[in-house]
Motif scaffolding. Structure first.
Motif, PDB file in Angstrom:
ATOM      1  N   LEU A 253       0.918  -1.283   0.009  1.00  0.00           N
ATOM      2  CA  LEU A 253       0.077   0.213   0.160  1.00  0.00           C
ATOM      3  C   LEU A 253       0.962   1.263  -0.096  1.00  0.00           C
ATOM      4  CD1 LEU A 253      -2.798  -1.066   2.519  1.00  0.00           C
ATOM      5  CD2 LEU A 253      -2.939  -0.994   0.234  1.00  0.00           C
ATOM      6  N   LEU A 254       2.042   1.258   0.784  1.00  0.00           N
ATOM      7  CA  LEU A 254       2.822   2.223   0.815  1.00  0.00           C
ATOM      8  C   LEU A 254       3.602   2.543  -0.507  1.00  0.00           C
ATOM      9  CD1 LEU A 254       4.354   4.695   2.537  1.00  0.00           C
ATOM     10  CD2 LEU A 254       5.983   2.833   3.052  1.00  0.00           C
ATOM     11  N   VAL A 255       3.913   1.438  -1.200  1.00  0.00           N
ATOM     12  CA  VAL A 255       4.634   1.808  -2.500  1.00  0.00           C
ATOM     13  C   VAL A 255       3.589   2.211  -3.615  1.00  0.00           C
ATOM     14  CG1 VAL A 255       5.825   0.460  -4.414  1.00  0.00           C
ATOM     15  CG2 VAL A 255       6.596   0.138  -1.946  1.00  0.00           C
ATOM     16  N   VAL A 256       2.266   1.824  -3.515  1.00  0.00           N
ATOM     17  CA  VAL A 256       1.375   2.251  -4.553  1.00  0.00           C
ATOM     18  C   VAL A 256       1.136   3.563  -4.166  1.00  0.00           C
ATOM     19  CG1 VAL A 256      -1.184   2.011  -4.975  1.00  0.00           C
ATOM     20  CG2 VAL A 256       0.340  -0.091  -4.746  1.00  0.00           C
ATOM     21  N   ALA A 257       1.003   4.121  -3.153  1.00  0.00           N
ATOM     22  CA  ALA A 257       0.920   5.477  -2.727  1.00  0.00           C
ATOM     23  C   ALA A 257       1.933   6.351  -2.993  1.00  0.00           C
ATOM     24  CB  ALA A 257       0.804   5.495  -1.165  1.00  0.00           C
ATOM     25  N   LEU A 258       3.177   5.763  -3.123  1.00  0.00           N
ATOM     26  CA  LEU A 258       4.367   6.537  -3.431  1.00  0.00           C
ATOM     27  C   LEU A 258       4.319   6.465  -5.021  1.00  0.00           C
ATOM     28  CD1 LEU A 258       7.222   7.739  -2.631  1.00  0.00           C
ATOM     29  CD2 LEU A 258       8.212   5.457  -2.998  1.00  0.00           C
ATOM     30  N   VAL A 259       4.000   5.576  -5.724  1.00  0.00           N
ATOM     31  CA  VAL A 259       4.134   5.736  -7.182  1.00  0.00           C
ATOM     32  C   VAL A 259       2.955   6.562  -7.487  1.00  0.00           C
ATOM     33  CG1 VAL A 259       3.668   4.420  -9.192  1.00  0.00           C
ATOM     34  CG2 VAL A 259       5.168   3.320  -7.577  1.00  0.00           C
ATOM     35  N   ALA A 260       1.741   6.525  -6.920  1.00  0.00           N
ATOM     36  CA  ALA A 260       0.610   7.452  -7.335  1.00  0.00           C
ATOM     37  C   ALA A 260       1.042   8.803  -7.070  1.00  0.00           C
ATOM     38  CB  ALA A 260      -0.548   7.014  -6.530  1.00  0.00           C
ATOM     39  N   ALA A 261       1.730   9.066  -6.044  1.00  0.00           N
ATOM     40  CA  ALA A 261       2.280  10.430  -5.626  1.00  0.00           C
ATOM     41  C   ALA A 261       3.292  11.030  -6.719  1.00  0.00           C
ATOM     42  CB  ALA A 261       2.837  10.643  -4.360  1.00  0.00           C
ATOM     43  N   LEU A 262       4.106  10.114  -7.291  1.00  0.00           N
ATOM     44  CA  LEU A 262       5.271  10.541  -8.162  1.00  0.00           C
ATOM     45  C   LEU A 262       4.669  10.741  -9.602  1.00  0.00           C
ATOM     46  CD1 LEU A 262       8.014   8.033  -7.136  1.00  0.00           C
ATOM     47  CD2 LEU A 262       7.782  10.520  -6.887  1.00  0.00           C
ATOM     48  N   VAL A 263       3.565   9.940  -9.936  1.00  0.00           N
ATOM     49  CA  VAL A 263       2.845  10.116 -11.024  1.00  0.00           C
ATOM     50  C   VAL A 263       2.083  11.480 -11.243  1.00  0.00           C
ATOM     51  CG1 VAL A 263       0.994   9.075 -12.681  1.00  0.00           C
ATOM     52  CG2 VAL A 263       2.733   7.751 -11.711  1.00  0.00           C
ATOM     53  N   ALA A 264       1.499  11.653 -10.170  1.00  0.00           N
ATOM     54  CA  ALA A 264       0.621  12.839  -9.838  1.00  0.00           C
ATOM     55  C   ALA A 264       1.562  14.154  -9.808  1.00  0.00           C
ATOM     56  CB  ALA A 264      -0.281  12.897  -8.584  1.00  0.00           C
ATOM     57  N   ALA A 265       2.803  14.079  -9.097  1.00  0.00           N
ATOM     58  CA  ALA A 265       3.653  15.071  -9.493  1.00  0.00           C
ATOM     59  C   ALA A 265       4.154  15.462 -10.740  1.00  0.00           C
ATOM     60  CB  ALA A 265       4.805  14.867  -8.375  1.00  0.00           C
ATOM     61  N   ALA A 266       4.314  14.154 -11.622  1.00  0.00           N
ATOM     62  CA  ALA A 266       4.790  14.225 -13.070  1.00  0.00           C
ATOM     63  C   ALA A 266       3.948  14.915 -13.769  1.00  0.00           C
ATOM     64  CB  ALA A 266       5.291  12.919 -13.285  1.00  0.00           C
ATOM     65  N   LEU A 267       2.503  14.454 -13.532  1.00  0.00           N
ATOM     66  CA  LEU A 267       1.691  15.105 -14.516  1.00  0.00           C
ATOM     67  C   LEU A 267       1.148  16.769 -14.101  1.00  0.00           C
ATOM     68  CD1 LEU A 267      -1.062  12.218 -14.094  1.00  0.00           C
ATOM     69  CD2 LEU A 267       0.134  12.791 -16.139  1.00  0.00           C
ATOM     70  N   VAL A 268       1.500  16.929 -13.015  1.00  0.00           N
ATOM     71  CA  VAL A 268       1.384  18.443 -12.437  1.00  0.00           C
ATOM     72  C   VAL A 268       2.545  19.285 -13.059  1.00  0.00           C
ATOM     73  CG1 VAL A 268       1.348  19.853 -10.743  1.00  0.00           C
ATOM     74  CG2 VAL A 268       0.110  17.968 -10.341  1.00  0.00           C
ATOM     75  N   SER A 269       3.844  18.854 -13.117  1.00  0.00           N
ATOM     76  CA  SER A 269       4.897  19.179 -13.708  1.00  0.00           C
ATOM     77  C   SER A 269       4.689  19.329 -15.071  1.00  0.00           C
ATOM     78  CB  SER A 269       6.146  18.632 -13.356  1.00  0.00           C
ATOM     79  OG  SER A 269       6.392  18.583 -12.067  1.00  0.00           O
ATOM     80  N   PHE A 270       4.323  18.292 -15.748  1.00  0.00           N
ATOM     81  CA  PHE A 270       4.131  18.360 -17.188  1.00  0.00           C
ATOM     82  C   PHE A 270       2.952  19.418 -17.714  1.00  0.00           C
ATOM     83  CE2 PHE A 270       1.884  16.749 -21.250  1.00  0.00           C
ATOM     84  CZ  PHE A 270       2.898  16.829 -21.949  1.00  0.00           C
ATOM     85  N   GLY A 271       1.946  19.250 -16.970  1.00  0.00           N
ATOM     86  CA  GLY A 271       1.070  20.393 -17.122  1.00  0.00           C
ATOM     87  C   GLY A 271       1.438  21.846 -16.976  1.00  0.00           C
ATOM     88  N   TRP A 272       2.195  22.090 -16.098  1.00  0.00           N
ATOM     89  CA  TRP A 272       2.814  23.263 -15.957  1.00  0.00           C
ATOM     90  C   TRP A 272       3.930  23.667 -16.982  1.00  0.00           C
ATOM     91  CZ3 TRP A 272       8.089  24.725 -14.491  1.00  0.00           C
ATOM     92  CH2 TRP A 272       8.291  26.081 -14.166  1.00  0.00           C
TER      93      TRP A 272
END
Length: 209
Positions: free
Chosen positions: A187-206
């Motif tokens: 669960l922790l790794v899934v949350a970590l990966v999800a956070a990294l993906v979300a951060a990448a998407l936000v950065s890409f959008g920016w």
């Protein structure tokens, strides 16, 4: 030469320390290592390849560790009594000095778990629960094989160490604890990966904006 005996005369930590003097030469192949582990090879292979993930090691070690652990778990699932490594893995070699360093840095974990381990709840290490253990090895090995940082590898590494020692010592209570830690680690790794993906998407959008 093997580092174990059918009578399990040696403790898990003693077998682990014996890896430092196994074979000859500056490198040892995974195939030779597997052949030398005797009748506790499943649990010992998982332990050996899980321990490097609880300490900072050379980048890339977790990928090989994860693949080996997943292969071991898969073979437990299909009912093999002894582990077998495909040639692509069996022919890979480990530097003896690096193996010895890893043993010295992590054997204290094994000794501490060994001190509390004893045969109990043995049903957790046999029959259908042995298959569940193999499934958890596959899951956590797959996570280790992902390109994560040491922070992401540490929780599944701890779970695998607890599971393997529990399996080796026939301590079902430790195995149950390892399963719980493994679920939390997943669960922790899934949350970590999800956070990294979300951060990448936000950065890409920016950047795109």
């Amino acid at each position: 030469m093997t580092v174990d005996s059918p009578e399990h005369a040696q403790s898990t930590s003693e077998v682990f320390l014996g890896l430092k003097t196994l074979g000859e030469g500056e490198r040892i192949s995974l195939g030779a290592l597997t052949a030398a582990l005797g009748d506790r090879a499943f649990g010992l292979l998982v332990l050996i390849f899980a321990l490097p993930n609880i300490i900072p090691m050379i980048p890339g070690v977790s990928t090989v560790s994860g693949i080996v652990i997943a292969v071991v778990g898969l073979q437990m699932l299909i009912g093999r009594r002894d582990p077998w490594l495909p040639a692509t893995l069996a022919d890979r070699t480990l530097p003896r000095a690096q193996l010895a360093s890893m043993v010295d840095r992590t054997v204290s974990w094994v000794v501490k778990l060994e001190a509390v381990a004893k045969p109990r709840w043995t049903f957790m290490t046999r029959g259908a629960m042995r298959l569940a253990l193999g499934a958890m090895f596959v899951l956590l090995g797959g996570i280790l094989a992902l390109p994560l940082s040491w922070i992401g590898n540490f929780p599944p590494g701890v779970a695998l160490v607890v599971l393997s020692v529990g399996f080796l010592e026939e301590d079902g209570m430790l195995v149950a604890a390892g399963h719980a830690i493994g679920i939390l680690a997943t669960l922790l790794v899934v949350a970590l990966v999800a956070a990294l993906v979300a951060a990448a998407l936000v950065s890409f959008g920016w950047l795109a904006g």
